[in-house]
Design a protein around this motif. Structure first.
Motif, mmCIF file in Angstrom:
data_model
loop_
_atom_site.group_PDB
_atom_site.id
_atom_site.type_symbol
_atom_site.label_atom_id
_atom_site.label_comp_id
_atom_site.label_asym_id
_atom_site.label_seq_id
_atom_site.Cartn_x
_atom_site.Cartn_y
_atom_site.Cartn_z
ATOM 1 N N LYS A 217 7.472 -8.356 4.002
ATOM 2 C CA LYS A 217 7.269 -6.918 4.239
ATOM 3 C C LYS A 217 8.187 -6.486 5.371
ATOM 4 O O LYS A 217 8.328 -7.190 6.371
ATOM 5 C CB LYS A 217 5.818 -6.611 4.590
ATOM 6 C CG LYS A 217 5.557 -5.105 4.754
ATOM 7 C CD LYS A 217 4.075 -4.788 4.818
ATOM 8 C CE LYS A 217 3.464 -5.064 6.157
ATOM 9 N NZ LYS A 217 2.068 -4.581 6.243
ATOM 10 N N SER A 290 7.645 -5.628 0.470
ATOM 11 C CA SER A 290 6.844 -4.432 0.706
ATOM 12 C C SER A 290 7.446 -3.669 1.888
ATOM 13 O O SER A 290 8.304 -4.184 2.605
ATOM 14 C CB SER A 290 5.400 -4.820 1.009
ATOM 15 O OG SER A 290 4.867 -5.626 -0.019
ATOM 16 N N ASP A 292 6.648 -0.579 5.224
ATOM 17 C CA ASP A 292 5.600 0.009 6.058
ATOM 18 C C ASP A 292 6.232 0.700 7.275
ATOM 19 O O ASP A 292 7.420 0.535 7.546
ATOM 20 C CB ASP A 292 4.663 -1.115 6.522
ATOM 21 C CG ASP A 292 3.406 -0.606 7.197
ATOM 22 O OD1 ASP A 292 3.104 0.593 7.086
ATOM 23 O OD2 ASP A 292 2.715 -1.421 7.836
ATOM 24 N N TRP A 316 5.561 -2.275 -2.591
ATOM 25 C CA TRP A 316 4.698 -1.113 -2.330
ATOM 26 C C TRP A 316 5.241 -0.288 -1.177
ATOM 27 O O TRP A 316 6.046 -0.756 -0.372
ATOM 28 C CB TRP A 316 3.257 -1.524 -2.052
ATOM 29 C CG TRP A 316 2.979 -2.277 -0.772
ATOM 30 C CD1 TRP A 316 3.165 -1.856 0.511
ATOM 31 C CD2 TRP A 316 2.417 -3.599 -0.662
ATOM 32 N NE1 TRP A 316 2.761 -2.796 1.411
ATOM 33 C CE2 TRP A 316 2.293 -3.882 0.730
ATOM 34 C CE3 TRP A 316 1.983 -4.543 -1.578
ATOM 35 C CZ2 TRP A 316 1.766 -5.097 1.195
ATOM 36 C CZ3 TRP A 316 1.467 -5.748 -1.111
ATOM 37 C CH2 TRP A 316 1.373 -6.015 0.247
ATOM 38 N N GLU A 318 3.612 1.636 1.960
ATOM 39 C CA GLU A 318 2.337 1.509 2.673
ATOM 40 C C GLU A 318 2.094 2.658 3.647
ATOM 41 O O GLU A 318 2.966 2.990 4.460
ATOM 42 C CB GLU A 318 2.333 0.177 3.433
ATOM 43 C CG GLU A 318 1.069 -0.107 4.233
ATOM 44 C CD GLU A 318 1.084 -1.503 4.822
ATOM 45 O OE1 GLU A 318 0.400 -1.719 5.840
ATOM 46 O OE2 GLU A 318 1.767 -2.386 4.278
ATOM 47 N N ASP A 319 0.903 3.260 3.558
ATOM 48 C CA ASP A 319 0.454 4.260 4.529
ATOM 49 C C ASP A 319 1.483 5.358 4.764
ATOM 50 O O ASP A 319 1.814 5.702 5.907
ATOM 51 C CB ASP A 319 0.111 3.583 5.868
ATOM 52 C CG ASP A 319 -1.074 2.639 5.758
ATOM 53 O OD1 ASP A 319 -1.931 2.869 4.888
ATOM 54 O OD2 ASP A 319 -1.138 1.668 6.532
ATOM 55 N N LEU A 341 0.237 2.344 -1.649
ATOM 56 C CA LEU A 341 -0.840 1.518 -1.090
ATOM 57 C C LEU A 341 -1.333 2.108 0.220
ATOM 58 O O LEU A 341 -0.559 2.656 0.996
ATOM 59 C CB LEU A 341 -0.296 0.103 -0.881
ATOM 60 C CG LEU A 341 -1.076 -0.918 -0.065
ATOM 61 C CD1 LEU A 341 -0.768 -2.338 -0.573
ATOM 62 C CD2 LEU A 341 -0.740 -0.841 1.424
ATOM 63 N N THR A 342 -2.636 1.945 0.481
ATOM 64 C CA THR A 342 -3.224 2.259 1.790
ATOM 65 C C THR A 342 -4.549 1.518 1.904
ATOM 66 O O THR A 342 -5.039 0.935 0.942
ATOM 67 C CB THR A 342 -3.422 3.775 1.984
ATOM 68 O OG1 THR A 342 -3.706 4.027 3.367
ATOM 69 C CG2 THR A 342 -4.564 4.318 1.140
ATOM 70 N N GLU A 344 -5.844 -0.144 5.310
ATOM 71 C CA GLU A 344 -6.139 -1.036 6.434
ATOM 72 C C GLU A 344 -7.084 -0.414 7.454
ATOM 73 O O GLU A 344 -7.681 -1.130 8.256
ATOM 74 C CB GLU A 344 -4.857 -1.486 7.122
ATOM 75 C CG GLU A 344 -4.130 -0.396 7.888
ATOM 76 C CD GLU A 344 -2.862 -0.912 8.547
ATOM 77 O OE1 GLU A 344 -2.839 -1.026 9.784
ATOM 78 O OE2 GLU A 344 -1.887 -1.183 7.820
ATOM 79 N N HIS A 365 -5.635 -1.923 0.176
ATOM 80 C CA HIS A 365 -5.129 -2.804 1.229
ATOM 81 C C HIS A 365 -6.125 -2.859 2.389
ATOM 82 O O HIS A 365 -5.827 -2.437 3.513
ATOM 83 C CB HIS A 365 -3.769 -2.258 1.707
ATOM 84 C CG HIS A 365 -2.983 -3.200 2.539
ATOM 85 N ND1 HIS A 365 -2.329 -2.807 3.690
ATOM 86 C CD2 HIS A 365 -2.697 -4.515 2.391
ATOM 87 C CE1 HIS A 365 -1.671 -3.830 4.209
ATOM 88 N NE2 HIS A 365 -1.885 -4.881 3.445
ATOM 89 N N HIS A 394 -4.644 -6.722 4.453
ATOM 90 C CA HIS A 394 -4.006 -6.562 5.758
ATOM 91 C C HIS A 394 -4.689 -7.469 6.761
ATOM 92 O O HIS A 394 -5.910 -7.599 6.780
ATOM 93 C CB HIS A 394 -4.111 -5.103 6.213
ATOM 94 C CG HIS A 394 -3.497 -4.837 7.540
ATOM 95 N ND1 HIS A 394 -4.174 -4.987 8.731
ATOM 96 C CD2 HIS A 394 -2.247 -4.428 7.881
ATOM 97 C CE1 HIS A 394 -3.386 -4.672 9.733
ATOM 98 N NE2 HIS A 394 -2.204 -4.324 9.252
#
Length: 492
Positions: A217, A290, A292, A316, A318-319, A341-342, A344, A365, A394
């Motif tokens: 990631k 991934s 983020d 993915w 993420e957030d 994706l989200t 955590e 996640h 996560h």
């Protein structure tokens, strides 16, 4: 011939010889004689229905379960204390220990960066209770949890209860969850930082070939292009660093994405995309990557960014915006080919349901140390599976929470990969020892243990080396947290 003698004759056995003079009692009062019979014969479960008419149930149970290995008498277990220490892991990571009247204890972990008092305040609600009643105790304390780090206390207690329960019944936690789907758990880790691209390629090679990682990631932020003239709109209003985790209430770090008014120009998007391209060229296309930590910008710019990097087939995004904006995630998921994706910072399955039910995410996640612990995270995975949604996990804590995640991942079918945030920390794994003597993880996979509870014990001398300098407490008694001072029921 007495009923007992007739039964013995059918089995081809003689009347048992008393173990002592005290056992020589009339058959009508022969409790010790019956106990002696059960000890001396190999009856076990044979003719259990017939035997139950002749001997007390407790004698039969004692006989038929005498070879069941347990570390305690589970029905008599009671919680006597909750203690803690804080290690210097990802800033601060509190570890709790729930003690019992039978000498066994359970380990749990408050999420990284959170306050140990989130857990300690729950002690009064579980003191003197049987820790094996995990669901009942979870329902007792879950009202005191919340999203993000506020879920850390409830989750820590839940982890420790499962560890205790597994030790009490001498089985691994994954067995208590219904069994396992896998005997090793795939890990993902951050791409390594490097001063230049050539050094980055060397470190990526080490990540893949030496450390054995099969999933990576990367962080890719608007901060990467802030010095590029004409890359961003309105960024200078917020200062020079665009830090995502520091600042006052009205600073950039604490302003939700849709409200910063920062936009990314095509020049900025191209600059960020070039970084993704470089990483993909170093890693190749066989290994999932991934992404983020993009910074705080709105939905429209998030969609533009997502479309820009679609050629690189990221695993993915993420957030991209705060998790609670379900409608925005739905729009983003519909607009993009890359999985969204989200999760955590979401507490409990109820927090995930809107995202799952509306098809707003492709992957959930959860962070087990926020989501509510081991069983609640499995429930999140199971619910997502029914809707065709996968689950990654996560994680950024100590080996205690790591092993809680491993047990949960082993027992959840739609699991993809578990984050390992301390892969390059030389002392991280030394904080614990496994009960089976195996390494916690090897070549990109965590081992799923067959040992009781979480399968680990703390190494005291190592943990003490890494305690938080401002709080050197090491599992001292906490009587100040014993008393309940409020009425907690949420309804009238």
């Amino acid at each position: 011939m007495t009923p007992s003698q007739r039964f013995l004759a059918k089995l081809g056995l003689k009347d048992p010889v008393p173990e002592s003079h005290e056992d020589q009692q009339p058959e009508s009062t022969g409790h010790n004689s019956r106990r002696s019979f059960l000890k001396r014969t190999t009856l076990g479960g044979i003719a259990l229905g017939t035997a139950s008419a002749l001997w007390p149930v407790e004698d039969l149970i004692a006989q038929t379960t005498q070879k069941v290995s347990r570390y305690s008498n589970p029905s008599d277990l009671r919680i006597t204390d909750m203690r803690y220490c804080i290690i210097q892991n990802v800033g601060r990571t509190p570890i709790i220990r729930i003690d019992t009247n039978q000498g066994i204890y359970g380990l749990g972990e408050v999420r990284d960066g959170a306050d140990e008092r989130y857990a300690l305040m729950l002690k009064s609600r579980i003191l003197n209770q049987n820790p094996c009643n995990v669901e009942m105790l979870f329902k007792t304390v879950k009202q005191f949890g919340g999203h993000a780090r506020q879920g850390g206390g409830v989750s820590a207690v839940e982890m420790a209860l499962w560890d205790l329960c597994g030790k009490a019944y001498n089985v691994p936690v994954w067995q208590l969850l219904g069994g396992r789907y896998r005997d090793k758990v795939r890990l993902y880790a951050d791409t390594p930082e490097a001063p230049n691209f050539e050094e980055f390629k060397k470190r990526v090679k080490h990540r893949i070939e030496d450390q054995g990682m099969t999933w990576l990631k990367m962080d890719i932020s608007i901060g990467e292009v802030k010095a590029l003239e004409g890359a961003l709109v309105n960024s200078k209003f917020w200062g020079s660093n665009l830090a995502q985790w520091q600042g006052g209430y009205m600073d950039y770090a604490n302003i939700k994405h849709p409200f910063t008014a920062i936009q990314i120009t095509e020049k900025g998007l191209d600059g960020m995309a070039q970084i993704v391209s470089d990483v993909r060229s170093a890693v190749g296309y066989e290994i999932p990557i991934s992404s983020d930590h993009y910074g705080h910008f709105d939905l429209n710019n998030a969609i533009r960014w997502g479309k820009k990097v679609e050629p690189f087939r990221l695993a993915w995004l993420e957030d991209m915006v705060p998790w609670e904006f379900t409608d925005q995630y739905k729009k983003m998921s519909d607009a993009l080919e890359t999985p969204v994706l989200t999760g955590e910072d979401i507490y409990l399955l109820s927090g995930f349901k809107p995202l799952i039910d509306t098809g707003s995410v492709d992957i959930v996640h959860p962070d087990l140390a926020t989501a509510g612990g081991i069983l609640e995270t499995k429930r999140i995975g199971d619910y997502a599976e029914e809707k065709g949604v996968a689950m990654a996990m996560h994680f950024a804590g100590s080996p205690v929470s790591f092993m809680a995640n491993v047990h949960c991942a082993a027992a959840t079918q739609n699991f993809l990969a578990l984050e390992h945030h301390s892969l390059d920390n030389p002392w991280w794994e030394s904080l614990v020892k496994t009960l089976d003597g195996k390494k916690l993880f090897e070549k990109g996979y965590a081992q799923v243990p067959n040992t009781p509870g979480l399968g680990i014990e703390l190494v005291e001398e190592e943990v003490k080396k890494h305690l938080l300098p401002t709080n050197k407490t090491y599992f001292a008694p906490t009587p100040e947290w014993n008393d309940i001072r409020s009425h907690d029921r949420l309804w009238s």
